[in-house]
Design a protein around this motif. Structure first.
Motif, PDB file in Angstrom:
ATOM      1  N   ALA A 135       0.700  -1.408   0.068  1.00  0.00           N
ATOM      2  CA  ALA A 135       0.123   0.094   0.050  1.00  0.00           C
ATOM      3  C   ALA A 135       0.806   1.102   0.029  1.00  0.00           C
ATOM      4  N   ALA A 136       2.029   1.216   0.731  1.00  0.00           N
ATOM      5  CA  ALA A 136       2.907   2.378   0.631  1.00  0.00           C
ATOM      6  C   ALA A 136       3.332   2.547  -0.632  1.00  0.00           C
ATOM      7  N   LYS A 137       3.825   1.596  -1.434  1.00  0.00           N
ATOM      8  CA  LYS A 137       4.247   1.909  -2.535  1.00  0.00           C
ATOM      9  C   LYS A 137       3.317   2.410  -3.822  1.00  0.00           C
ATOM     10  N   LEU A 138       2.028   1.848  -3.529  1.00  0.00           N
ATOM     11  CA  LEU A 138       0.949   2.313  -4.483  1.00  0.00           C
ATOM     12  C   LEU A 138       0.538   3.571  -4.028  1.00  0.00           C
ATOM     13  N   ASP A 139       0.617   4.147  -2.789  1.00  0.00           N
ATOM     14  CA  ASP A 139       0.117   5.391  -2.466  1.00  0.00           C
ATOM     15  C   ASP A 139       1.410   6.680  -2.529  1.00  0.00           C
ATOM     16  N   GLY A 140       2.319   5.837  -2.709  1.00  0.00           N
ATOM     17  CA  GLY A 140       3.650   6.925  -2.848  1.00  0.00           C
ATOM     18  C   GLY A 140       4.120   7.552  -1.495  1.00  0.00           C
ATOM     19  N   HIS A 141       4.037   6.600  -0.474  1.00  0.00           N
ATOM     20  CA  HIS A 141       4.757   6.830   0.987  1.00  0.00           C
ATOM     21  C   HIS A 141       5.922   5.946   1.030  1.00  0.00           C
ATOM     22  N   ASP A 142       6.757   6.788   1.594  1.00  0.00           N
ATOM     23  CA  ASP A 142       8.040   6.126   2.251  1.00  0.00           C
ATOM     24  C   ASP A 142       8.206   5.397   3.507  1.00  0.00           C
ATOM     25  N   TYR A 143       6.880   5.106   4.332  1.00  0.00           N
ATOM     26  CA  TYR A 143       7.272   4.478   5.524  1.00  0.00           C
ATOM     27  C   TYR A 143       7.576   3.022   5.494  1.00  0.00           C
ATOM     28  N   ARG A 144       8.255   2.513   6.237  1.00  0.00           N
ATOM     29  CA  ARG A 144       8.641   0.964   6.409  1.00  0.00           C
ATOM     30  C   ARG A 144       7.763   0.284   7.375  1.00  0.00           C
ATOM     31  N   THR A 145       7.316  -1.060   6.850  1.00  0.00           N
ATOM     32  CA  THR A 145       6.705  -2.007   7.765  1.00  0.00           C
ATOM     33  C   THR A 145       7.643  -2.903   8.257  1.00  0.00           C
ATOM     34  N   VAL A 146       7.470  -3.224   9.670  1.00  0.00           N
ATOM     35  CA  VAL A 146       8.585  -3.913  10.471  1.00  0.00           C
ATOM     36  C   VAL A 146       7.524  -4.942  11.053  1.00  0.00           C
ATOM     37  N   VAL A 147       7.622  -6.465  10.650  1.00  0.00           N
ATOM     38  CA  VAL A 147       7.271  -7.255  11.592  1.00  0.00           C
ATOM     39  C   VAL A 147       8.000  -8.137  12.168  1.00  0.00           C
ATOM     40  N   LEU A 148       7.698  -8.140  13.505  1.00  0.00           N
ATOM     41  CA  LEU A 148       8.537  -9.141  14.579  1.00  0.00           C
ATOM     42  C   LEU A 148       7.855 -10.720  14.587  1.00  0.00           C
ATOM     43  N   MET A 149       8.492 -11.619  14.361  1.00  0.00           N
ATOM     44  CA  MET A 149       7.992 -12.830  14.237  1.00  0.00           C
ATOM     45  C   MET A 149       8.679 -13.712  15.225  1.00  0.00           C
ATOM     46  N   GLY A 150       8.173 -14.768  15.738  1.00  0.00           N
ATOM     47  CA  GLY A 150       8.809 -15.919  16.621  1.00  0.00           C
ATOM     48  C   GLY A 150       9.345 -16.844  15.762  1.00  0.00           C
ATOM     49  N   ASP A 151      10.172 -17.557  16.031  1.00  0.00           N
ATOM     50  CA  ASP A 151      10.639 -18.777  15.188  1.00  0.00           C
ATOM     51  C   ASP A 151       9.583 -19.943  15.320  1.00  0.00           C
ATOM     52  N   GLY A 152       8.910 -20.152  16.423  1.00  0.00           N
ATOM     53  CA  GLY A 152       7.970 -20.954  16.229  1.00  0.00           C
ATOM     54  C   GLY A 152       6.593 -20.711  15.201  1.00  0.00           C
ATOM     55  N   GLU A 153       6.414 -19.264  15.111  1.00  0.00           N
ATOM     56  CA  GLU A 153       5.742 -18.959  14.259  1.00  0.00           C
ATOM     57  C   GLU A 153       5.940 -19.248  12.742  1.00  0.00           C
ATOM     58  N   LEU A 154       7.195 -19.518  12.448  1.00  0.00           N
ATOM     59  CA  LEU A 154       7.695 -19.950  11.256  1.00  0.00           C
ATOM     60  C   LEU A 154       7.216 -21.218  10.802  1.00  0.00           C
ATOM     61  N   GLN A 155       6.433 -22.056  11.668  1.00  0.00           N
ATOM     62  CA  GLN A 155       5.779 -23.363  11.336  1.00  0.00           C
ATOM     63  C   GLN A 155       4.447 -23.032  10.656  1.00  0.00           C
ATOM     64  N   GLU A 156       4.055 -21.880  10.741  1.00  0.00           N
ATOM     65  CA  GLU A 156       2.543 -21.739   9.954  1.00  0.00           C
ATOM     66  C   GLU A 156       2.943 -21.617   8.278  1.00  0.00           C
ATOM     67  N   GLY A 157       2.349 -22.083   7.675  1.00  0.00           N
ATOM     68  CA  GLY A 157       2.218 -22.410   6.277  1.00  0.00           C
ATOM     69  C   GLY A 157       2.134 -20.961   5.581  1.00  0.00           C
TER      70      GLY A 157
END
Length: 277
Positions: A135-157
């Motif tokens: 959405a940032a790219k489409l709207d011409g914004h320069d904000y960053r999106t940061v997602v903090l994940m757990g390693d157990g979470e990586l088990q989700e497909g």
């Protein structure tokens, strides 16, 4: 080096204070998740006090950076940091997980100022974060999106479906940080569902990979800056951490994913953190 010695000391002292406050808070209310909150302390502290472009006085600024706590059970640490930054009063923290509180057991975007996405079901943070980045790219914004994940979470497909899509769409304004502490709710990640070589997995999905010590504020800050220079592909920071970091009897123990803290445990934990109770 992106941090001055003064800023490094400030962040390290802030992390120590947050660890003390977390143990005091969770002991007082006899509920919450200490293990994953302690493993992600340096990561979230460095982001919110040093790197994220956010303003508590203007929390809905269209060009703010977005932070998503994919591992929503670490909400206690997120709440303490948001309160410290001024998104809501620190006195609210004692209402954590209580009826009618805006501080629910997992983050709620509708009720809590500063929370970008309601999380709890593991795996949804990355696809939603990818949507925000696109959405940032489409709207011409320069904000960053940061997602903090757990390693157990990586088990989700769904994580890997989103990882493929982020690579396809060249989401270089998307940053994932993996809290790689090796422990999840019922045991170690290797016992529950081995993830193998996590950095290699991300590389195979077309991501730029940075590996760091997730308890070193300087390494975290430098990695976030380095990720911003990479164009054409998304970046993941695989941060090696310790579940329950800072309290020896909690470290690496799955039992402390969400165990209430007893009186003797509280006293011992606070002593280790430099406080006599």
């Amino acid at each position: 080096m992106s941090l001055s010695n003064e800023r490094k000391r400030f962040l390290e002292e802030t992390c120590l204070g947050l660890r003390r406050d977390l143990i005091k808070l969770l002991f007082g209310i006899q509920t919450g998740h200490p293990g994953g909150s302690l493993s992600s302390t340096e990561i979230m502290t460095t982001l919110y006090f040093e790197k994220l472009r956010v303003d508590p006085k203007n929390p809905k600024d269209p060009n703010r950076d977005r932070f998503i706590l994919g591992k929503g059970h670490a909400a206690p640490m997120l709440y303490m940091i948001l309160a410290a930054r001024g998104f809501f009063p620190q006195d609210d923290l004692v209402t954590l997980r209580q009826l009618d509180s805006h501080l629910q057991g997992h983050p709620c975007a509708k009720k809590t100022c500063g929370v970008e996405l309601s999380t709890g079901p593991l795996g949804l943070g990355l696809p939603a974060g990818l949507g925000m980045a696109m959405a940032a790219k489409l709207d011409g914004h320069d904000y960053r999106t940061v997602v903090l994940m757990g390693d157990g979470e990586l088990q989700e497909g769904i994580v890997w479906e989103a990882a493929m899509s982020a690579s396809k769409f060249a989401a270089d304004n998307l940053l994932v940080i993996v809290d790689n502490n090796g422990v999840q709710l019922d045991g170690t990640v290797s016992e529950i569902m081995p993830m193998g070589d996590i950095p290699a997995k991300w590389r195979s999905f077309g991501w730029n990979v940075i590996e760091i010590d997730g308890h070193c504020v300087e390494a975290i800050a430098d990695a976030v800056d380095l990720a911003a220079t990479v164009k054409g592909v998304p970046t993941v920071i695989v941060a090696k951490t310790v579940k329950g970091k800072g309290v020896s009897f909690m470290e690496g123990k799955s039992a402390w994913h969400g165990k209430p803290i007893g009186k003797e445990e509280y006293a011992n934990a606070m002593k280790e953190l430099g406080v006599t109770v």
